[in-house]
Design a protein around this motif. Structure first.
Motif, PDB file in Angstrom:
ATOM      1  N   HIS A  30     -16.749  31.785  -9.438  1.00 48.70           N
ATOM      2  CA  HIS A  30     -16.259  33.113 -10.069  1.00 48.70           C
ATOM      3  C   HIS A  30     -15.381  33.840  -9.077  1.00 48.70           C
ATOM      4  O   HIS A  30     -15.244  34.988  -9.464  1.00 48.70           O
ATOM      5  CB  HIS A  30     -17.784  33.906 -10.250  1.00 48.70           C
ATOM      6  N   ALA A  31     -15.026  33.327  -8.163  1.00 48.37           N
ATOM      7  CA  ALA A  31     -13.877  33.934  -7.319  1.00 48.37           C
ATOM      8  C   ALA A  31     -13.056  33.092  -6.654  1.00 48.37           C
ATOM      9  O   ALA A  31     -13.442  31.995  -6.066  1.00 48.37           O
ATOM     10  CB  ALA A  31     -14.581  35.131  -6.406  1.00 48.37           C
ATOM     11  N   ALA A  40     -11.127  37.705  -9.283  1.00 50.92           N
ATOM     12  CA  ALA A  40     -12.630  37.311  -9.861  1.00 50.92           C
ATOM     13  C   ALA A  40     -12.784  37.768 -11.389  1.00 50.92           C
ATOM     14  O   ALA A  40     -11.944  38.091 -11.959  1.00 50.92           O
ATOM     15  CB  ALA A  40     -13.625  38.276  -8.865  1.00 50.92           C
ATOM     16  N   GLU A  41     -14.057  37.444 -11.807  1.00 50.54           N
ATOM     17  CA  GLU A  41     -14.115  37.655 -13.195  1.00 50.54           C
ATOM     18  C   GLU A  41     -14.062  39.286 -13.500  1.00 50.54           C
ATOM     19  O   GLU A  41     -13.695  39.470 -14.721  1.00 50.54           O
ATOM     20  CB  GLU A  41     -15.648  37.403 -13.728  1.00 50.54           C
ATOM     21  N   THR A  42     -14.714  40.136 -12.948  1.00 46.88           N
ATOM     22  CA  THR A  42     -14.464  41.565 -13.182  1.00 46.88           C
ATOM     23  C   THR A  42     -13.517  42.363 -12.488  1.00 46.88           C
ATOM     24  O   THR A  42     -13.384  43.506 -12.660  1.00 46.88           O
ATOM     25  CB  THR A  42     -15.914  41.988 -12.899  1.00 46.88           C
ATOM     26  N   TRP A  43     -12.769  41.687 -11.409  1.00 47.79           N
ATOM     27  CA  TRP A  43     -11.897  42.742 -10.518  1.00 47.79           C
ATOM     28  C   TRP A  43     -10.794  41.527  -9.981  1.00 47.79           C
ATOM     29  O   TRP A  43     -11.127  40.361 -10.202  1.00 47.79           O
ATOM     30  CB  TRP A  43     -12.517  43.475  -9.460  1.00 47.79           C
ATOM     31  N   SER A  44      -9.664  42.211  -9.565  1.00 44.85           N
ATOM     32  CA  SER A  44      -8.704  41.396  -8.771  1.00 44.85           C
ATOM     33  C   SER A  44      -7.865  42.153  -8.157  1.00 44.85           C
ATOM     34  O   SER A  44      -7.648  43.503  -8.362  1.00 44.85           O
ATOM     35  CB  SER A  44      -7.821  40.467 -10.079  1.00 44.85           C
ATOM     36  N   THR A  45      -6.984  41.562  -7.302  1.00 46.34           N
ATOM     37  CA  THR A  45      -6.030  42.213  -6.512  1.00 46.34           C
ATOM     38  C   THR A  45      -5.114  42.603  -7.363  1.00 46.34           C
ATOM     39  O   THR A  45      -4.717  42.046  -8.357  1.00 46.34           O
ATOM     40  CB  THR A  45      -5.423  41.334  -5.559  1.00 46.34           C
ATOM     41  N   PRO A  46      -4.522  44.111  -7.167  1.00 42.26           N
ATOM     42  CA  PRO A  46      -3.405  44.471  -8.391  1.00 42.26           C
ATOM     43  C   PRO A  46      -2.191  43.396  -8.247  1.00 42.26           C
ATOM     44  O   PRO A  46      -1.776  42.821  -7.224  1.00 42.26           O
ATOM     45  CB  PRO A  46      -2.953  45.877  -7.543  1.00 42.26           C
ATOM     46  N   GLY A  47      -1.731  43.244  -9.415  1.00 46.01           N
ATOM     47  CA  GLY A  47      -0.760  42.235  -9.590  1.00 46.01           C
ATOM     48  C   GLY A  47      -1.267  40.901 -10.266  1.00 46.01           C
ATOM     49  O   GLY A  47      -0.694  39.976 -10.837  1.00 46.01           O
ATOM     50  N   GLY A  91     -18.118  38.509  -5.796  1.00 50.74           N
ATOM     51  CA  GLY A  91     -18.032  39.520  -4.670  1.00 50.74           C
ATOM     52  C   GLY A  91     -17.679  40.909  -5.014  1.00 50.74           C
ATOM     53  O   GLY A  91     -17.694  41.234  -6.125  1.00 50.74           O
ATOM     54  N   PRO A  92     -17.812  41.921  -3.983  1.00 54.30           N
ATOM     55  CA  PRO A  92     -17.716  43.409  -4.519  1.00 54.30           C
ATOM     56  C   PRO A  92     -16.236  43.546  -4.613  1.00 54.30           C
ATOM     57  O   PRO A  92     -15.468  43.273  -3.852  1.00 54.30           O
ATOM     58  CB  PRO A  92     -18.133  44.114  -3.102  1.00 54.30           C
ATOM     59  N   ALA A  93     -15.913  44.646  -5.715  1.00 58.84           N
ATOM     60  CA  ALA A  93     -14.607  44.872  -5.788  1.00 58.84           C
ATOM     61  C   ALA A  93     -14.207  45.834  -4.820  1.00 58.84           C
ATOM     62  O   ALA A  93     -15.406  46.709  -4.259  1.00 58.84           O
ATOM     63  CB  ALA A  93     -14.534  45.719  -7.334  1.00 58.84           C
ATOM     64  N   PRO A  94     -13.062  46.217  -4.414  1.00 59.37           N
ATOM     65  CA  PRO A  94     -12.508  47.149  -3.283  1.00 59.37           C
ATOM     66  C   PRO A  94     -13.197  48.589  -3.772  1.00 59.37           C
ATOM     67  O   PRO A  94     -13.500  48.833  -4.749  1.00 59.37           O
ATOM     68  CB  PRO A  94     -11.134  47.026  -3.241  1.00 59.37           C
TER      69      PRO A  94
END
Length: 408
Positions: free
Chosen positions: A32-33, A72-79, A117-120
């Motif tokens: 998932h990440a 990740a499923e619910t968040w990602s690095t910008p871009g 994992g936790p989002a920023p």
């Protein structure tokens, strides 16, 4: 969590074979990440970074702005685009932008995890919306039911190599007197979901299609445009999806336009970050040689407040069928950019040269010269002066022949 390491040396012959190289990454079911880290000597050259999923679909691009990313499923690095991670063969894209003669050693570390994992941490709360400063001097003339809207058609956020979030960009644009702003991050559309939530300004979805042979802006909520395709296909894709394309900074140092292009886009970014001395005639002469019927537009290519050039300089003025800027929408702006008229000025507060039917109106331009491609110059005397208009672009210049405003 599992991880693997790949390394090697990219050489000039690799770049000659293909600027884009691909490293296969196997993602097992239940992951998932995905995290990718790129290491190389930045003092020796530049490597770009991106990612494709097992279907070949775009999952993100950060170019040379970042050395790592997480999807990740619910968040990602910008871009990069968050969402499910299908099992299979993913690809890490590497762009060989600058490779030294003796080669570029590199290392890529890939990690996957069954936990997203936790989002920023969320950024600090934003300041309230600023007041939009009023334009000084006489109002800009417009037909009944229409209004000239001020905007910037070229800006970057943290989703590529900019320093501000979309929300911070939007607030800065309002404080600088803009009614609309195109957010045109490099080779990605990960910023698009953040655009509609803003208020106080119309945020136009965009993508700066970026290659070593030139850049183009694709405007509209039209999905990702594959920068690896020939530029002729960019134009077809953008047109077919209902967007608009402009050629960006065609004479800007190592980013000059060098792509063969049989068709002609509607817009050309004539006034841009590379026009450092506006006594130079090259951008206007390029427009005449390329397509004098194209609509000239402007864009600041804004990245950071520390760069020096303000957001909204230059300003693109678009005549829209609205009585109030708050009535404008993305669709209204795109339609107005398709049909014109469009004008460019130094800033929302500076001199303006506007085409209205068969007339040109110079506003706030007392003492300047109205100039056209025939070489004719006419003196502007007064704060609001009307002239007969000839076909083609006209511009205002000062006593040094510095361009102050352009009407397409």
């Amino acid at each position: 969590m599992s991880s693997s390491v790949r390394n090697g040396v990219w050489r000039p012959e690799d770049r000659a074979a293909s600027i884009y190289q691909y490293l296969p990454v196997e993602i097992d079911p239940g992951q998932h990440a995905l995290r990718v880290e790129l290491a190389y000597d930045r003092s020796a050259g530049v490597l770009d970074l991106g990612c494709l999923d097992p279907t070949g679909a775009f999952r993100g691009w950060s170019g040379g702005a970042r050395d790592e990313f997480t999807i990740a499923e619910t968040w990602s690095t910008p871009g990069y685009l968050p969402g499910p991670l299908p099992a299979g063969h993913w690809q890490v894209m590497l762009g060989l932008h600058r490779i030294p003669a003796d080669g570029m050693p590199w290392q890529v570390t890939v990690s996957t995890s069954p936990e997203p994992g936790p989002a920023p941490e969320a950024a600090a709360p934003l300041a309230p919306w600023p007041e939009r400063p009023a334009r000084p001097g006489p109002p800009l003339p417009a037909p009944p039911g229409y209004r000239w809207l001020a905007g910037d058609l070229h800006a970057h956020s943290v989703h590529s190599d900019g320093s501000l979030t979309v929300s911070e960009l939007a607030r800065l644009a309002v404080s600088n007197g803009l009614d609309f702003l195109a957010v045109t991050d490099h080779n990605t559309v990960s910023h698009h979901p953040w655009l509609p939530d803003e208020s106080g300004i119309v945020l136009l979805p965009g993508q700066e299609v970026t290659t070593t042979r030139g850049h183009a802006n694709a405007y509209g909520d039209i999905g990702w445009v594959d920068f690896r395709l020939p530029a002729e296909e960019w134009l077809s894709i953008v047109d077919d999806r209902g967007g608009l394309m402009s050629i960006n900074h065609p004479l800007a140092a190592d980013m000059a336009w060098m792509h063969p292009l049989h068709g002609r886009p509607r817009l050309v970014e004539v006034w841009h970050s590379g026009w450092r001395d506006r006594t130079w005639g090259a951008p206007l002469s390029w427009l005449l040689a390329f397509d004098p019927d194209a609509l000239p537009v402007g864009g600041s290519d804004f990245h950071s407040p520390s760069d020096g050039g303000p957001l909204g300089s230059p300003t693109t003025w678009v005549l829209c069928p609205v009585g109030d800027p708050r009535e404008a929408t993305v669709g209204v702006l795109l339609d107005a950019l398709r049909t014109g008229p469009v004008a460019i000025g130094e800033s929302p507060q500076g001199p303006a040269l506007l085409r209205l039917g068969d007339e040109l109106v110079a506003v706030g331009a007392d003492g300047t010269l109205l100039t056209d491609f025939t070489g004719q110059r006419r003196r502007v005397i007064g704060d609001r002066v009307t002239f007969p208009a000839m076909p083609g672009p006209h511009w205002l210049e000062d006593e040094r022949t510095q361009v102050l405003a352009i009407a397409g």
